[in-house]
Design a protein around this motif. Structure first.
Motif, mmCIF file in Angstrom:
data_model
loop_
_atom_site.group_PDB
_atom_site.id
_atom_site.type_symbol
_atom_site.label_atom_id
_atom_site.label_comp_id
_atom_site.label_asym_id
_atom_site.label_seq_id
_atom_site.Cartn_x
_atom_site.Cartn_y
_atom_site.Cartn_z
ATOM 1 N N TRP A 146 0.850 -1.203 0.000
ATOM 2 C CA TRP A 146 0.000 0.000 0.000
ATOM 3 C C TRP A 146 0.880 1.246 0.000
ATOM 4 O O TRP A 146 1.829 1.346 0.772
ATOM 5 C CB TRP A 146 -0.902 -0.027 1.237
ATOM 6 N N ASN A 147 0.596 2.160 -0.879
ATOM 7 C CA ASN A 147 1.423 3.362 -1.091
ATOM 8 C C ASN A 147 2.857 3.008 -1.478
ATOM 9 O O ASN A 147 3.786 3.788 -1.260
ATOM 10 C CB ASN A 147 1.421 4.263 0.154
ATOM 11 N N GLY A 148 3.051 1.816 -2.009
ATOM 12 C CA GLY A 148 4.380 1.407 -2.446
ATOM 13 C C GLY A 148 5.243 0.899 -1.314
ATOM 14 O O GLY A 148 5.789 -0.207 -1.378
ATOM 15 N N ASP A 156 4.846 12.415 2.775
ATOM 16 C CA ASP A 156 4.073 12.058 1.583
ATOM 17 C C ASP A 156 2.877 12.978 1.382
ATOM 18 O O ASP A 156 2.253 12.969 0.316
ATOM 19 C CB ASP A 156 3.561 10.615 1.691
ATOM 20 N N ARG A 192 -6.143 10.054 0.246
ATOM 21 C CA ARG A 192 -5.422 8.904 -0.301
ATOM 22 C C ARG A 192 -6.422 7.882 -0.811
ATOM 23 O O ARG A 192 -7.519 7.705 -0.263
ATOM 24 C CB ARG A 192 -4.538 8.242 0.763
ATOM 25 N N ASP A 193 -6.046 7.166 -1.845
ATOM 26 C CA ASP A 193 -6.888 6.125 -2.415
ATOM 27 C C ASP A 193 -6.899 4.914 -1.482
ATOM 28 O O ASP A 193 -5.850 4.437 -1.049
ATOM 29 C CB ASP A 193 -6.339 5.722 -3.787
ATOM 30 N N THR A 196 -5.019 1.686 -3.215
ATOM 31 C CA THR A 196 -3.590 1.743 -3.526
ATOM 32 C C THR A 196 -2.763 2.555 -2.534
ATOM 33 O O THR A 196 -1.545 2.381 -2.460
ATOM 34 C CB THR A 196 -3.382 2.349 -4.918
ATOM 35 N N ASN A 198 -2.355 5.644 -3.052
ATOM 36 C CA ASN A 198 -1.857 6.753 -3.853
ATOM 37 C C ASN A 198 -2.545 8.061 -3.472
ATOM 38 O O ASN A 198 -3.706 8.081 -3.055
ATOM 39 C CB ASN A 198 -2.075 6.485 -5.342
ATOM 40 N N ALA A 199 -1.821 9.154 -3.681
ATOM 41 C CA ALA A 199 -2.369 10.475 -3.376
ATOM 42 C C ALA A 199 -3.453 10.853 -4.377
ATOM 43 O O ALA A 199 -3.298 10.650 -5.584
ATOM 44 C CB ALA A 199 -1.258 11.513 -3.393
#
Length: 427
Positions: A146-148, A156, A192-193, A196, A198-199
């Motif tokens: 999650w978030n890489g 972030d 945030r998603d 994922t 992601n922003a």
């Protein structure tokens, strides 16, 4: 996570309501959780937040120890709507090491997963001390990709120094849910998603204490907590007041600002766990909040405000000593740290004693087999005996799927952690 000053509420038959009100809060349970959050405990030493998935509760713990490496985590309470608290299950679901020193923990539940923010308020910007993570709500397993990196750090959030809280953003007019995050000294709602990490587009929402002047004055960014109406309007707890931002699109609010609607300037602005919660009922909308001021003995309560047009009015106060269904009276709240969530679930008081979503033969048989006993799990009216009254309730509601709206409250002081459950009744 809401605000309120003067009380219009009165206690009646175990429920708090104000004169002419349409909603009451019936006190169902008051449960001591202190043994799960002792000093040096694996989940932290203070219950900090609560999430609900329709059947189970998740209690997030924080640490007040003066250290940058302290255990914190999440306690799962299964079967939490059962009438018999002895039938509840307690499982330490998540544990990790994060910053202590009263760095907060927040948790939300969404679609089978928990989103946990720990060490919030810490400025270290390293995963060993702070961050937001995603976990499987069944197993407590972290979603490592999650978030890489598996964690959202304050940096972030467009280079922020520290994150403060998380909440579910329902989106603008149902446009889609996301995870909302506030960061100290930033006038934004970060998003945030869920899937994922992601922003998503930030929402510029600069809080002003006076929006009537041109230009507005009293800018402040002491972000503490946030909640949303179902339509996506944002209510921010910023330092010692409450601010409102009207949503105008998926990533925008009116005039890019939030305006003060409650003034608590007499309260201490530098307090953790100043919280707020938006409650939508079939009889109207309510804000719940706590106040942590300079006279805490007068603020050991939950304040409730009701919406009337474009304004909010004082409605009621919950003090923790409202009578329970069995007639007993718990102790009043002893401190001013509160956090809240709400949700719908099966209603055993209407006969669904096995909490499977329908009143049927299984519930009827449970009543009959326990008839004449004091089995709390099937004592529908909680009067201490399973008798004709309980049987009639099941028969009257047979074939139905009774649901209730619940308010869940965690209340903590050092050494005391407590869960209270209220049913939100529309009269």
């Amino acid at each position: 996570m809401k605000r309120m000053t003067v009380v219009l509420g009165v206690a009646l038959a175990g429920a708090l309501m104000s004169a002419g009100a349409q909603v009451s809060f019936e006190h169902l349970k008051s449960v001591d959780l202190s043994s799960y959050f002792p000093a040096g405990g694996q989940l932290g030493d203070l219950a900090s937040d609560v999430a609900f998935d329709g059947a189970n509760l998740y209690i997030a713990g924080m640490s007040t120890a003066n250290s940058l490496a302290e255990p914190v985590g999440v306690l799962k309470i299964s079967n939490a709507l059962s009438l018999n608290v002895n039938a509840w299950g307690y499982t330490p679901l998540i544990t990790l090491t994060q910053a202590g020193q009263s760095r907060s923990s927040y948790v939300v539940y969404h679609d089978g997963f928990l989103y946990l923010g720990t060490g919030l308020g810490d400025g270290g910007n390293v995963a060993d001390r702070t961050g937001i993570r995603k976990y499987d709500a069944q197993t407590g397993t972290q979603v490592s990709g999650w978030n890489g990196t598996g964690v959202v750090l304050p940096s972030d959030l467009d280079g922020s120094g520290r994150a403060e809280c998380i909440e579910i953003d329902p989106g603008y007019q149902g446009s889609g849910q996301s995870l909302a995050v506030l960061a100290r000294a930033r006038g934004f709602i970060f998003r945030r998603d869920f899937a994922t990490g992601n922003a998503l587009s930030d929402i510029l929402s600069q809080p002003f204490r006076d929006c009537t002047s041109n230009p507005p004055t009293g800018s402040t960014t002491g972000m503490r907590d946030i909640t949303f109406s179902p339509e996506g309007d944002a209510y921010l707890r910023v330092d010692n007041s409450i601010f409102y931002a009207q949503r105008t699109g998926p990533d925008s609010v009116a005039l890019e600002r939030a305006c003060q609607i409650f003034d608590f300037s007499s309260d201490n602005a530098f307090q953790v766990l100043i919280n707020i919660h938006y409650l939508r009922t079939s009889a109207g909308d309510y804000l719940l909040y706590n106040r942590r001021g300079t006279t805490p003995t007068s603020l050991n309560k939950i304040f409730v405000a009701k919406r009337s047009g474009a304004t909010w009015q004082d409605y009621a106060e919950l003090t923790g000593d409202e009578p329970l269904p069995n007639g007993s009276t718990p102790n009043p709240f002893g401190g001013n740290i509160f956090n809240f969530t709400s949700g719908f679930g099966p209603d055993p008081s209407k006969g669904d004693v096995n909490l499977d979503g329908i009143v049927d033969d299984a519930d009827l048989l449970a009543i009959l087999f326990a008839f004449g006993s004091s089995d709390a799990a099937v004592d529908v009216n909680s009067d201490g005996i399973v008798d004709d009254a309980d049987l009639l309730t099941v028969l009257f509601n047979f074939g139905s799927s009774p649901q209730a709206q619940y308010l869940f409250v965690v209340h903590s002081t050092i050494g005391t952690d407590r869960l209270d459950i209220y049913r939100v009744d529309v009269n």
